[in-house]
Design an enzyme around this catalytic site. Structure first.
Site: not given
Ligand code: MEV
Length: 313
Positions: A97, A99-100, A102-103, A105, A107, A147
């Site tokens: 997902p 901008g949540a 969870l990385g 951007s 990744a 990240d």
């Protein structure tokens, strides 16, 4: 000629925000991935396609002229074709997902750097990570680099800005339940908010950094014992520090309270203000925790640690 790479998303288990100030964090990558395909094209253009939009631009533009969340890909492609007579087409496919917290951007930056640079020859993971962090800085200048590092190497690791990362060797068997508030947030503005807190509460902030460091040290021992229930208590304690520095809100607190009831512990992951929380579980309480959130119509799913990191094809 095509080059393909995929990189996992991540969860910060301990130490977000404090890591920006030099405290050690603990992160793991998760089994949700971004896949990037890059291809040389005859036309001298940089073309980027994804579910969030498409852009086609001439190379050679200054990065400040580009107003798109796809900017890191332009940065990477522009860098690589500077002295080459070719264009590049990039396709992005993501299970993470956006901008949540969870990385997604990071990744994207890691898989993007790998796919794009490998079109022109072999490149080490260390070099890919360096380019990925530079690319991420086009959208968030003050990144700690944590990240992108975990998205590159995968697994579970300790990370601090000065010494970089160290893999945690034993493989924990916990499952994380991720719950998305679907409240939009910007990492940059949350990091600025914490900066403001630090300026206004210097002494308290220094104390919190010390407490966070101590907590991370304790968790590194608990990880050796695979003690998920005790790690859960530390997660709840970390959440208290995040509340103090002002990155929580009523909705996140509501979600965390639910998670803390049914699992071993729950907290915000990433920059906060919105985005996701996670609850730590094992087989004994995974289904129950997921069900609690699903019954209340929360956007939730479970993840495990990804041990592969960056993958190139
Ligand atoms: C964002 O995922 C994590 C922060 O600690 C910022 C950073 O480490 O770059 C808030």
């Amino acid at each position: 000629m095509k080059s393909k790479a995929s990189a996992p998303g991540k969860v910060i288990l301990f130490g977000e925000h404090f890591v920006v100030y030099g405290v050690k964090a603990i992160l793991c990558s998760i089994n949700k991935r971004v896949t990037v395909t890059a291809e040389k094209i005859n036309e001298r253009k940089i073309s980027i396609n994804s579910k969030i939009g498409n852009i086609v631009l001439d190379p050679g533009k200054s990065i400040s002229e580009i107003n798109s969340p796809l900017k890191p890909f332009y940065y990477l492609a522009n860098k690589v074709i500077k002295n080459q007579n070719t264009g590049i087409q990039i396709n992005i496919d993501s299970e993470i997902p956006l901008g949540a917290g969870l990385g997604s951007s990071s990744a994207c930056c890691v898989a993007g750097a790998a796919a794009i640079f490998r079109l022109f020859g072999e490149i080490s993971k260390e070099e890919i990570l360096k380019h990925a962090i530079e690319a991420e800085k086009t959208i968030f200048e003050n990144t700690s680099g944590a990240d992108c590092t975990v998205c590159t190497y995968g697994g579970i690791m300790e990370y601090d800005k000065k010494q970089g990362f160290k893999k945690i060797e034993n493989e924990p068997n916990f499952h994380l339940v991720i719950v998305n508030s679907n409240i939009k947030h910007s990492t940059e503005s949350m990091v600025s908010k914490v900066k403001q807190f630090e300026i206004e509460n210097e002494e308290e902030f220094t104390k919190l950094c010390d407490q966070e460091s101590k907590l991370v040290k304790d968790v590194l021992e608990l990880l050796k014992e695979n003690n998920t229930s005790k790690i859960g208590e530390k997660i709840n304690q970390n959440q208290e520090y995040l509340e103090i520095i002002g990155i929580s809100n009523n909705e996140l607190r509501k979600m965390i309270k639910m998670g803390q009831k049914s699992s071993f512990g729950a907290k915000i992951t990433g920059s906060g203000g919105g985005g996701c929380i996670f609850a730590i579980t094992n087989k004994s309480n995974l289904d129950k925790t997921l069900k609690e959130f699903k019954n209340k119509n929360y956007d939730c799913f479970s993840v495990k640690i990804d041990f592969k990191g960056l993958n190139t094809f």
